[in-house]
Write a protein that holds these residues in place. Structure first.
Motif, PDB file in Angstrom:
ATOM      1  N   LEU A  62       0.833  -1.211   0.000  1.00  0.00           N
ATOM      2  CA  LEU A  62       0.000   0.000   0.000  1.00  0.00           C
ATOM      3  C   LEU A  62       0.866   1.259   0.000  1.00  0.00           C
ATOM      4  O   LEU A  62       0.527   2.254  -0.659  1.00  0.00           O
ATOM      5  CB  LEU A  62      -0.934   0.000   1.203  1.00  0.00           C
ATOM      6  CG  LEU A  62      -2.071  -1.016   1.163  1.00  0.00           C
ATOM      7  CD1 LEU A  62      -2.826  -1.011   2.487  1.00  0.00           C
ATOM      8  CD2 LEU A  62      -2.998  -0.748   0.006  1.00  0.00           C
ATOM      9  N   TRP A  65       2.134   1.698  -3.476  1.00  0.00           N
ATOM     10  CA  TRP A  65       1.029   2.160  -4.321  1.00  0.00           C
ATOM     11  C   TRP A  65       0.801   3.655  -4.139  1.00  0.00           C
ATOM     12  O   TRP A  65       0.597   4.392  -5.107  1.00  0.00           O
ATOM     13  CB  TRP A  65      -0.221   1.367  -3.994  1.00  0.00           C
ATOM     14  CG  TRP A  65      -1.404   1.648  -4.863  1.00  0.00           C
ATOM     15  CD1 TRP A  65      -1.393   2.099  -6.160  1.00  0.00           C
ATOM     16  CD2 TRP A  65      -2.774   1.498  -4.524  1.00  0.00           C
ATOM     17  NE1 TRP A  65      -2.677   2.209  -6.625  1.00  0.00           N
ATOM     18  CE2 TRP A  65      -3.541   1.848  -5.637  1.00  0.00           C
ATOM     19  CE3 TRP A  65      -3.421   1.070  -3.374  1.00  0.00           C
ATOM     20  CZ2 TRP A  65      -4.925   1.800  -5.654  1.00  0.00           C
ATOM     21  CZ3 TRP A  65      -4.808   1.023  -3.385  1.00  0.00           C
ATOM     22  CH2 TRP A  65      -5.537   1.387  -4.510  1.00  0.00           C
ATOM     23  N   LYS A  69       1.854   5.604  -7.483  1.00  0.00           N
ATOM     24  CA  LYS A  69       0.611   5.807  -8.242  1.00  0.00           C
ATOM     25  C   LYS A  69       0.453   4.746  -9.323  1.00  0.00           C
ATOM     26  O   LYS A  69       0.003   5.008 -10.428  1.00  0.00           O
ATOM     27  CB  LYS A  69       0.549   7.203  -8.865  1.00  0.00           C
ATOM     28  CG  LYS A  69       0.826   8.342  -7.926  1.00  0.00           C
ATOM     29  CD  LYS A  69      -0.241   8.473  -6.884  1.00  0.00           C
ATOM     30  CE  LYS A  69      -0.039   9.763  -6.106  1.00  0.00           C
ATOM     31  NZ  LYS A  69       0.038   9.602  -4.710  1.00  0.00           N
ATOM     32  N   TRP A  70       0.849   3.498  -8.979  1.00  0.00           N
ATOM     33  CA  TRP A  70       0.677   2.382  -9.910  1.00  0.00           C
ATOM     34  C   TRP A  70      -0.794   2.156 -10.195  1.00  0.00           C
ATOM     35  O   TRP A  70      -1.645   2.424  -9.340  1.00  0.00           O
ATOM     36  CB  TRP A  70       1.250   1.104  -9.310  1.00  0.00           C
ATOM     37  CG  TRP A  70       2.722   0.950  -9.410  1.00  0.00           C
ATOM     38  CD1 TRP A  70       3.593   1.692 -10.134  1.00  0.00           C
ATOM     39  CD2 TRP A  70       3.515  -0.032  -8.745  1.00  0.00           C
ATOM     40  NE1 TRP A  70       4.873   1.243  -9.958  1.00  0.00           N
ATOM     41  CE2 TRP A  70       4.841   0.182  -9.115  1.00  0.00           C
ATOM     42  CE3 TRP A  70       3.226  -1.066  -7.869  1.00  0.00           C
ATOM     43  CZ2 TRP A  70       5.888  -0.608  -8.642  1.00  0.00           C
ATOM     44  CZ3 TRP A  70       4.254  -1.854  -7.394  1.00  0.00           C
ATOM     45  CH2 TRP A  70       5.574  -1.625  -7.794  1.00  0.00           C
ATOM     46  N   PRO A  71      -1.115   1.603 -11.358  1.00  0.00           N
ATOM     47  CA  PRO A  71      -2.510   1.233 -11.610  1.00  0.00           C
ATOM     48  C   PRO A  71      -2.950   0.112 -10.662  1.00  0.00           C
ATOM     49  O   PRO A  71      -2.134  -0.685 -10.188  1.00  0.00           O
ATOM     50  CB  PRO A  71      -2.524   0.752 -13.061  1.00  0.00           C
ATOM     51  CG  PRO A  71      -1.124   0.764 -13.533  1.00  0.00           C
ATOM     52  CD  PRO A  71      -0.249   1.362 -12.492  1.00  0.00           C
ATOM     53  N   LEU A  72      -4.245   0.041 -10.423  1.00  0.00           N
ATOM     54  CA  LEU A  72      -4.777  -0.943  -9.492  1.00  0.00           C
ATOM     55  C   LEU A  72      -4.480  -2.374  -9.942  1.00  0.00           C
ATOM     56  O   LEU A  72      -4.256  -3.253  -9.113  1.00  0.00           O
ATOM     57  CB  LEU A  72      -6.288  -0.741  -9.335  1.00  0.00           C
ATOM     58  CG  LEU A  72      -6.976  -1.557  -8.259  1.00  0.00           C
ATOM     59  CD1 LEU A  72      -6.369  -1.282  -6.897  1.00  0.00           C
ATOM     60  CD2 LEU A  72      -8.463  -1.266  -8.256  1.00  0.00           C
ATOM     61  N   GLY A  73      -4.424  -2.602 -11.243  1.00  0.00           N
ATOM     62  CA  GLY A  73      -4.122  -3.935 -11.761  1.00  0.00           C
ATOM     63  C   GLY A  73      -2.734  -4.414 -11.358  1.00  0.00           C
ATOM     64  O   GLY A  73      -2.546  -5.590 -11.032  1.00  0.00           O
ATOM     65  N   ARG A  74      -1.759  -3.529 -11.381  1.00  0.00           N
ATOM     66  CA  ARG A  74      -0.393  -3.905 -10.990  1.00  0.00           C
ATOM     67  C   ARG A  74      -0.323  -4.205  -9.501  1.00  0.00           C
ATOM     68  O   ARG A  74       0.300  -5.183  -9.083  1.00  0.00           O
ATOM     69  CB  ARG A  74       0.584  -2.789 -11.348  1.00  0.00           C
ATOM     70  CG  ARG A  74       2.028  -3.170 -11.077  1.00  0.00           C
ATOM     71  CD  ARG A  74       3.005  -2.084 -11.451  1.00  0.00           C
ATOM     72  NE  ARG A  74       2.925  -1.786 -12.859  1.00  0.00           N
ATOM     73  CZ  ARG A  74       3.500  -0.725 -13.426  1.00  0.00           C
ATOM     74  NH1 ARG A  74       4.200   0.116 -12.698  1.00  0.00           N
ATOM     75  NH2 ARG A  74       3.373  -0.509 -14.713  1.00  0.00           N
ATOM     76  N   VAL A  75      -0.983  -3.400  -8.700  1.00  0.00           N
ATOM     77  CA  VAL A  75      -1.008  -3.645  -7.255  1.00  0.00           C
ATOM     78  C   VAL A  75      -1.725  -4.965  -6.981  1.00  0.00           C
ATOM     79  O   VAL A  75      -1.288  -5.759  -6.149  1.00  0.00           O
ATOM     80  CB  VAL A  75      -1.689  -2.473  -6.520  1.00  0.00           C
ATOM     81  CG1 VAL A  75      -1.820  -2.758  -5.037  1.00  0.00           C
ATOM     82  CG2 VAL A  75      -0.912  -1.192  -6.744  1.00  0.00           C
ATOM     83  N   GLY A  76      -2.808  -5.218  -7.707  1.00  0.00           N
ATOM     84  CA  GLY A  76      -3.529  -6.477  -7.561  1.00  0.00           C
ATOM     85  C   GLY A  76      -2.668  -7.672  -7.929  1.00  0.00           C
ATOM     86  O   GLY A  76      -2.750  -8.728  -7.294  1.00  0.00           O
TER      87      GLY A  76
END
Length: 116
Positions: A62, A65, A69-76
């Protein structure tokens, strides 16, 4: 990205390998040991250790992230890799690349400021 971003990614890399190895090494080993012997007292501390490593990984993810400011897909993807046994090892390879990119971008930005 700046050096704080690279540092956040580096911290995540530091915890990703122990977290990736904690599931198969600790929990599966402890489970097998408790099934073939009467040593049941190890399961709770091993489970707690694995849980603590996972929570630290999630908190550091987190933080990365928020800073990158990574996209949510990369964090997922990185969260999913943490759920898979040995998945964090592949995640570490990806994080190493992102960390190197952040360091290179920071150095390039410094050199352009010096030249200007």
């Amino acid at each position: 990205m700046d050096i704080k971003t690279a540092t956040a990614i580096h911290r995540l890399r530091l915890i990703s390998v122990p977290e990736a190895l904690s599931f198969p090494a600790l929990l599966i080993f402890g489970s097998l040991l408790s099934r073939i012997s009467d040593i049941d007292f190890l399961m709770m501390p091993l489970g707690i250790l694995h849980g603590v490593l996972f929570v630290i990984y999630a908190v550091l993810l987190l933080d990365v992230w928020a800073k990158t400011k990574w996209p949510l897909g990369r964090v997922g993807l990185f969260f999913l890799l943490a759920l898979l046994p040995f998945g964090g090892l592949y995640g570490d390879k990806l994080l190493k690349r992102y960390e190197q990119d952040a360091v290179i971008a920071t150095r390039a930005r410094r050199e352009t400021k010096v030249d200007a």
